[in-house]
Design a protein around this motif. Structure first.
Motif, PDB file in Angstrom:
ATOM      1  N   ASP A   1       0.834  -1.204   0.000  1.00 27.64           N
ATOM      2  CA  ASP A   1       0.000   0.000   0.000  1.00 27.64           C
ATOM      3  C   ASP A   1       0.871   1.257   0.000  1.00 27.64           C
ATOM      4  N   LEU A   2       1.893   1.267   0.875  1.00 18.14           N
ATOM      5  CA  LEU A   2       2.787   2.421   0.965  1.00 18.14           C
ATOM      6  C   LEU A   2       3.565   2.599  -0.339  1.00 18.14           C
ATOM      7  N   SER A   3       4.018   1.496  -0.909  1.00 17.69           N
ATOM      8  CA  SER A   3       4.785   1.568  -2.152  1.00 17.69           C
ATOM      9  C   SER A   3       3.966   2.212  -3.267  1.00 17.69           C
ATOM     10  N   ALA A   4       2.723   1.787  -3.407  1.00 17.47           N
ATOM     11  CA  ALA A   4       1.861   2.354  -4.445  1.00 17.47           C
ATOM     12  C   ALA A   4       1.619   3.840  -4.206  1.00 17.47           C
TER      13      ALA A   4
ATOM     14  N   GLY B   1      13.383   4.668  -7.367  1.00 16.52           N
ATOM     15  CA  GLY B   1      12.904   4.400  -6.017  1.00 16.52           C
ATOM     16  C   GLY B   1      12.606   2.931  -5.802  1.00 16.52           C
ATOM     17  N   ASN B   2      12.694   2.492  -4.575  1.00 18.55           N
ATOM     18  CA  ASN B   2      12.397   1.101  -4.250  1.00 18.55           C
ATOM     19  C   ASN B   2      12.098   0.946  -2.767  1.00 18.55           C
ATOM     20  N   THR B   3      11.370  -0.100  -2.436  1.00 21.86           N
ATOM     21  CA  THR B   3      11.029  -0.415  -1.050  1.00 21.86           C
ATOM     22  C   THR B   3      11.381  -1.868  -0.783  1.00 21.86           C
ATOM     23  N   SER B   4      11.513  -2.206   0.498  1.00 26.87           N
ATOM     24  CA  SER B   4      11.822  -3.598   0.844  1.00 26.87           C
ATOM     25  C   SER B   4      11.318  -3.936   2.236  1.00 26.87           C
ATOM     26  N   ILE B   5      11.188  -5.243   2.466  1.00 27.95           N
ATOM     27  CA  ILE B   5      10.826  -5.748   3.788  1.00 27.95           C
ATOM     28  C   ILE B   5      11.569  -7.061   4.013  1.00 27.95           C
ATOM     29  N   LYS B   6      12.058  -7.248   5.221  1.00 32.48           N
ATOM     30  CA  LYS B   6      12.782  -8.469   5.578  1.00 32.48           C
ATOM     31  C   LYS B   6      11.871  -9.342   6.433  1.00 32.48           C
ATOM     32  N   GLU B   7      11.606 -10.560   5.931  1.00 36.02           N
ATOM     33  CA  GLU B   7      10.741 -11.497   6.647  1.00 36.02           C
ATOM     34  C   GLU B   7      11.292 -12.913   6.518  1.00 36.02           C
ATOM     35  N   GLY B   8      11.491 -13.581   7.642  1.00 31.86           N
ATOM     36  CA  GLY B   8      11.900 -14.979   7.636  1.00 31.86           C
ATOM     37  C   GLY B   8      13.162 -15.259   6.847  1.00 31.86           C
ATOM     38  N   GLY B   9      14.138 -14.375   6.925  1.00 33.97           N
ATOM     39  CA  GLY B   9      15.391 -14.573   6.217  1.00 33.97           C
ATOM     40  C   GLY B   9      15.350 -14.186   4.752  1.00 33.97           C
TER      41      GLY B   9
ATOM     42  N   LEU C   1       7.165   1.721  -9.022  1.00 33.04           N
ATOM     43  CA  LEU C   1       6.707   1.478  -7.663  1.00 33.04           C
ATOM     44  C   LEU C   1       5.200   1.708  -7.528  1.00 33.04           C
ATOM     45  N   MET C   2       4.680   2.633  -8.302  1.00 32.91           N
ATOM     46  CA  MET C   2       3.254   2.934  -8.236  1.00 32.91           C
ATOM     47  C   MET C   2       2.386   1.745  -8.665  1.00 32.91           C
ATOM     48  N   GLN C   3       2.991   0.734  -9.297  1.00 30.98           N
ATOM     49  CA  GLN C   3       2.246  -0.441  -9.751  1.00 30.98           C
ATOM     50  C   GLN C   3       2.177  -1.534  -8.688  1.00 30.98           C
TER      51      GLN C   3
ATOM     52  N   THR D   1       8.827  -1.040  11.467  1.00 27.64           N
ATOM     53  CA  THR D   1       7.492  -1.301  10.918  1.00 27.64           C
ATOM     54  C   THR D   1       7.282  -0.389   9.716  1.00 27.64           C
ATOM     55  N   VAL D   2       6.309  -0.717   8.905  1.00 28.12           N
ATOM     56  CA  VAL D   2       5.984   0.127   7.756  1.00 28.12           C
ATOM     57  C   VAL D   2       5.524   1.503   8.237  1.00 28.12           C
ATOM     58  N   ALA D   3       4.715   1.527   9.267  1.00 23.24           N
ATOM     59  CA  ALA D   3       4.209   2.804   9.787  1.00 23.24           C
ATOM     60  C   ALA D   3       5.354   3.684  10.268  1.00 23.24           C
ATOM     61  N   GLU D   4       6.327   3.086  10.930  1.00 24.91           N
ATOM     62  CA  GLU D   4       7.460   3.847  11.435  1.00 24.91           C
ATOM     63  C   GLU D   4       8.290   4.422  10.282  1.00 24.91           C
ATOM     64  N   ALA D   5       8.552   3.614   9.275  1.00 19.70           N
ATOM     65  CA  ALA D   5       9.321   4.094   8.127  1.00 19.70           C
ATOM     66  C   ALA D   5       8.562   5.177   7.367  1.00 19.70           C
ATOM     67  N   SER D   6       7.261   5.011   7.233  1.00 18.36           N
ATOM     68  CA  SER D   6       6.435   5.989   6.538  1.00 18.36           C
ATOM     69  C   SER D   6       6.444   7.333   7.262  1.00 18.36           C
TER      70      SER D   6
END
Length: 351
Positions: free
Chosen positions: A12-15, A29-37, A48-50, A179-184
Motif C-alpha cells: 500500500d505504501l509503495s503504491a 525508487g524502491n522499497t523492501s521488507i525483511k521477513e523470515g530470512g 513502484l506505483m504499480q 514497521t511500515v508505519a514507522e518508516a512511513s
C-alpha cells in the motif's frame, strides 16, 4: 502466497509513494521488507506505483547476500545470484540497490528520489544543510557513489546501528524502520524538514514553442510544469551545467540540451543528423520552455518533470556538485542500467 499484514502494508505504501512525483519518478525508487530470512525488494525497471496492480517484489536470500558482501563477492553487484528462484515465477530482477537495503538492519527500508532531498544533496554544502535541518534525527550523509555495489560500500563505511536515515549525495533519500508505519512517518518527517521553496517560473511561451517545433519530431509536453526548467532562466542556467543525479542520465541522457539563440527543433535535428548524434528526448529553449520528442518514453517524461521540480528548488547562488564525465559514462555503460533502459524503451516499465 500468503502475505503478512506488514507486507500488505508495504505494498500500500509503495503504491502511494510511487504515485507521488515529488518522491518517485518513473522506475526509480524502491522499497523492501525483511521477513523470515528473505529480503523482498522492488524489481528493477518496474514502477513502484504499480505495487498493487502487478507483482513487483523479488525474494532475495538475505543471509547469503550479506555473507557475500562481507567477502566482497562481485556477484553482489546485481544480486541476481541471490534471488530465490522458486518464489520468483515472473523471473524479475532485484533492484540495482538491493545491497543498500540488505545493509540496513531495520525490517523496512524506503528509498526515494525525493526532489526536496535531491535539491539539497547536489549542493556542495549539502551535508551541512542536511545536518542542520535533521537535528535530532540519526542520519548520515553519503557522498555520491554509483548506485549498486559502490554505493553499498560507501554506506557500509559510514553506517551506525542507530542510523535510520541516509542522505545520498547527488541521488536521494533512504529511511528505515522496524514497521511500515514507522518508516512511513520518518519519510514524511525528513521530507518536511528538507523542504525548500520553489521559484515561481514565468509562463511558458507556448506560441513561440509551437513555431519552434514546426515540421519537426518535437512537440509541446502535456505537463506544463516541465516548461519551468527552461522558462525560468535561473533553472535553465543550472541545467546547462550538466547532470546532477543518476536517473537524469539514465532517462534523459548526459546533461540537458539547451538551445542556442536562433535554433529551431528542425535545425537541431539537422545538426544532430549531420554529426551522427542521437537526438535528446527534450530541448530546453531559454526563457520560452521545453519541447519533447514525439517518441519520448513515459520514464523520460517523468524525469523531465523531475528536472523542473529539482531545479526550481535550488538557490540561484548555490554551489553545485555536478556528475563528472567519468560518472556519466559509468552510468551509461553499466549493464544493470542498460537493463532498465531496455525495459523503458520496450514499454514494460511504463505506467
Amino acid at each position: 502466497m500468503v502475505r503478512s499484514s506488514e507486507f500488505e502494508a508495504l505494498l500500500d505504501l509503495s503504491a502511494r509513494v510511487g504515485a507521488d512525483p515529488a518522491l518517485v519518478q518513473a522506475a526509480g525508487g524502491n522499497t523492501s521488507i525483511k521477513e523470515g530470512g528473505t529480503l523482498w525488494i522492488k524489481a528493477s525497471g518496474l514502477w513502484l506505483m504499480q505495487a498493487r496492480e502487478r507483482d513487483v517484489m523479488v525474494p532475495v536470500a538475505l543471509d547469503a547476500l550479506l555473507d557475500a558482501l562481507e567477502r566482497d563477492d562481485p556477484a553482489t553487484e546485481k544480486a541476481q545470484d541471490f534471488v530465490i528462484a522458486e518464489r520468483n515465477p515472473s523471473g524479475l530482477r532485484p533492484s540495482i540497490e538491493t545491497t543498500v537495503h540488505a545493509l540496513m538492519p531495520q525490517k523496512v527500508v524506503i528509498h526515494v528520489h525525493c526532489v526536496e532531498t535531491i535539491a539539497t544533496a547536489v549542493q556542495v554544502s549539502g551535508e551541512a544543510v542536511a545536518a542542520a535541518k535533521l537535528s535530532g534525527i540519526p542520519h548520515v550523509f553519503v557522498p555520491y557513489a554509483r548506485p549498486g555495489l559502490p554505493l553499498a560500500k560507501a554506506i557500509a563505511a559510514r553506517l551506525q546501528p542507530e542510523m535510520r536515515v541516509l542522505i545520498l549525495g547527488n541521488h536521494g533519500l533512504a529511511v528505515a524502520g522496524d514497521t511500515v508505519a514507522e518508516a512511513s512517518a520518518l519519510l514524511a518527517e525528513v521530507s518536511r524538514r528538507l523542504a525548500l521553496p520553489r521559484r515561481i517560473a514565468p509562463d511558458a511561451d507556448l506560441s513561440a514553442l509551437s513555431r519552434l517545433a514546426l515540421n519537426s519530431s518535437f512537440v509541446l509536453p502535456e505537463d506544463n510544469l516541465i516548461h519551468d526548467a527552461a522558462a525560468d532562466l535561473a533553472s535553465c542556467l543550472i541545467a546547462a551545467g550538466g547532470s546532477l543525479y543518476p536517473d537524469h542520465v539514465i532517462f534523459l541522457g548526459r546533461g540537458s540540451f539547451v538551445a542556442n539563440p536562433g535554433d529551431t527543433a528542425v535545425s537541431i535535428e539537422e545538426q544532430h543528423r549531420a554529426e551522427g548524434l542521437t537526438l535528446p528526448p527534450a530541448l530546453l529553449f531559454p526563457g520560452k520552455g521545453v519541447l519533447v520528442s514525439r517518441e519520448i518514453t513515459a520514464g523520460a517524461l517523468a524525469m523531465a518533470r523531475c528536472l523542473s521540480d529539482v531545479l526550481g528548488r535550488i538557490g540561484e547562488n548555490a554551489r553545485l556538485r555536478y556528475l563528472t564525465d567519468a560518472e556519466n559514462a559509468e552510468l551509461l555503460g553499466w549493464d544493470a542500467e542498460k537493463y532498465r533502459q531496455e525495459l523503458n524503451r520496450a514499454g514494460k516499465a511504463l505506467q
